[in-house]
Design a protein around this motif. Structure first.
Motif, short mmCIF file in Angstrom:
data_model
loop_
_atom_site.label_atom_id
_atom_site.label_comp_id
_atom_site.label_asym_id
_atom_site.label_seq_id
_atom_site.Cartn_x
_atom_site.Cartn_y
_atom_site.Cartn_z
N ILE A 211 0.91 -1.20 -0.02
CA ILE A 211 0.01 0.13 -0.03
C ILE A 211 0.92 1.19 0.04
N ILE A 212 2.08 0.98 0.21
CA ILE A 212 2.94 2.40 0.18
C ILE A 212 3.31 2.65 -1.16
N LYS A 213 3.03 3.72 -1.66
CA LYS A 213 2.94 4.38 -3.14
C LYS A 213 3.70 5.79 -3.11
N ALA A 227 10.42 -6.84 10.03
CA ALA A 227 9.29 -6.09 9.13
C ALA A 227 9.65 -4.92 8.95
N ALA A 228 10.38 -4.00 10.05
CA ALA A 228 10.57 -2.65 9.71
C ALA A 228 11.60 -2.63 8.41
N ALA A 229 12.53 -3.59 8.37
CA ALA A 229 13.39 -3.27 7.38
C ALA A 229 12.49 -3.62 6.15
N VAL A 230 11.85 -4.33 5.87
CA VAL A 230 10.82 -4.65 4.77
C VAL A 230 10.22 -3.11 4.33
N GLU A 237 12.29 2.58 -2.01
CA GLU A 237 12.10 2.23 -3.43
C GLU A 237 11.00 3.18 -4.02
N VAL A 238 9.96 3.64 -3.43
CA VAL A 238 8.95 4.57 -4.12
C VAL A 238 9.12 5.94 -3.63
#
Length: 462
Positions: A211-213, A227-230, A237-238
């Motif tokens: 959902i991060i855009k 999880a925080a690293a992901v 990236e976005v």
């Protein structure tokens, strides 16, 4: 006999017709594949939205994912934004009593007439997309996809200034992900729906990070380091700035208060001391911190503090039905929608902190695809006795099977099995009263169990 005025009679007739039409619509939606029966594709919902003119692009969106706390955090964000004077839409799941709870306008469940109008706008488009999908060997839209289409259409028709949208399951392939949030909110990630999302927090975080855009701000609650690293990788990236609880914002202090807790929050743009939050537990204080950071990000990019009086007023009226909610006194009966080990741990911590029962009886019904053993093991140290039952859901675990698991963990003498939920509630209350005053009942294990006990006790408001 006293006759009604003409206007009142006409309104009564309209209400009756609306109720009849709502039942027809609900039956049609429920006849579809259930929301946990997903086909990992946005193609169907995207096609409907395109045919409808992409209503989800006509308003701003705050998009939420995570394992637990999504609905409470969504309601908190909604309360703050409504208090500022914005017109809001909110989409959450599941519901406690009424399908319309999932779609809210300015903090209240969508009126029947508006739900019906939105459904009738999108129904022909859904039928067209279903036909195309079936013709090419695909599947019809499921229950959840249809509700997403209705919600996005209703928000555009209202119209709303901002929609607060909670994913149903995961993130990347969730039907809500046809919307692009200007703020992406990730509540704590833990293990749940592992058969669909992955067997560890890394796999689950990858799915939820979808959902991060680009162009968004990401606000995240406390996370497992992996999880925080992901999330950090996806945000980088976005090009989405990442704001982490415990780093950029968080809970400064809190103490138990009558009917809730007194909380001081450090936001992204300022500190907000001495807020009275009428909800129990450290997890709700954390949800509030996430909500404050999300609203700061939405209104001022995280650089403008919220008005202290507006925030205080919004926090004081926050509710989260079915989340450690007192639904009866003498003895006290609480309902909590904890349905996975992470939720059960938060529940136990909040019980220890906010309630002093001399005897606590659990009334537990769990859905078959959940980690019932881990939930029961988490509850065991806190409960004096457990009453096992089931909700009306076809997915509910059979009481005999769940009771056998409970007996292994609690011992036979501390377990009672009741196949009927009303009988189970009566039995749990009687057990809580066995040693006089000070006993209590905690109803938990699933949202459906919590919702049905609320109904049994005459509580329908949300």
């Amino acid at each position: 006999m006293t006759s009604r005025p003409d206007g009142a009679a006409e309104q009564a007739a309209r209400n009756l017709e609306e109720m009849k039409r709502m039942r027809e619509i609900e039956e049609a939606i429920l006849a579809r594949a259930p929301e946990n029966d997903i086909g990992p594709s946005l193609e169907r919902i995207a096609a409907v939205m395109e045919l409808a003119g992409d209503p989800q692009k006509t308003y701003l969106v705050i998009h939420l994912t995570g394992t637990n706390g999504k609905t409470s955090t969504s309601r908190m964000i909604d309360a703050i934004l409504t208090e500022t004077g914005l017109s809001t839409g909110r989409f959450t799941s599941p519901h406690l009593h009424d399908l319309r709870e999932r779609i809210s306008l300015s903090g209240k469940p969508i009126p029947r007439d508006k739900f019906i109008a939105a459904y009738e706008d999108v129904a022909p488009l859904i039928e067209l997309v279903d036909a195309r999908s079936l013709a090419s060997g695909g599947r019809r839209m499921n229950f959840f996809e249809v509700l997403v289409a209705i919600a996005f259409a209703a928000f555009a028709d209202a119209p709303v200034d901002v929609a607060i949208v909670e994913v149903g399951l995961g993130g990347s392939w969730d039907a809500t992900n046809v919307a692009d949030g200007s703020v992406a909110v990730v509540t704590p990630i833990d293990l749940d729906h592992t058969h669909l999302l992955g067997d560890d927090v890394v796999d689950i975080a990858h799915e939820k990070s979808g959902i991060i855009k680009a162009g968004s701000v990401t606000v995240s609650g406390m996370q497992d380091p992996d999880a925080a690293a992901v999330l950090a990788e996806r945000a980088a990236e976005v090009g989405s700035p990442l704001r982490l609880e415990g780093d950029s914002f968080g809970v400064l202090s809190r103490e138990v208060a009558l009917g809730g807790q007194q909380v001081s929050i450090r936001g992204l743009a300022g500190d907000y001391p001495d807020l009275f939050l009428p909800l129990h537990g450290a997890h709700q204080a954390s949800n509030l911190a996430i909500a404050v950071a999300a609203v700061e990000s939405f209104l001022g990019g995280g650089e403008q503090a919220l008005d202290a009086e507006i925030l205080s007023a919004a926090v004081a009226r926050m509710t989260s039905p079915g989340r450690l909610e007192v639904v009866r006194r003498s003895p006290t009966v609480l309902v909590d929608a904890a349905h996975n080990p992470h939720g059960a741990r938060a529940l136990v911590a909040a019980l220890d902190e906010a309630f002093a029962f001399t005897r606590l009886v659990g009334l537990v019904g769990i859905v078959a695809d959940k980690d019932a053993t881990a939930i029961l093991e988490t509850l065991e140290p806190r409960l004096d006795h457990i009453v096992i039952t089931r909700s009306s859901s076809p997915r509910a675990m059979a009481p005999a099977k769940l009771g056998a698991l409970a007996a292994e963990i609690f011992g036979d003498s501390r377990v009672t099995v009741e196949r009927s939920l009303p009988d189970a509630l009566d039995r749990a209350i009687a057990l809580a009263e066995e040693e006089g005053l000070g006993g209590g009942v905690i109803v938990t294990g699933s949202v459906i169990t919590a919702g049905e006990v609320r109904l049994l006790l005459g509580i329908t408001d949300v």
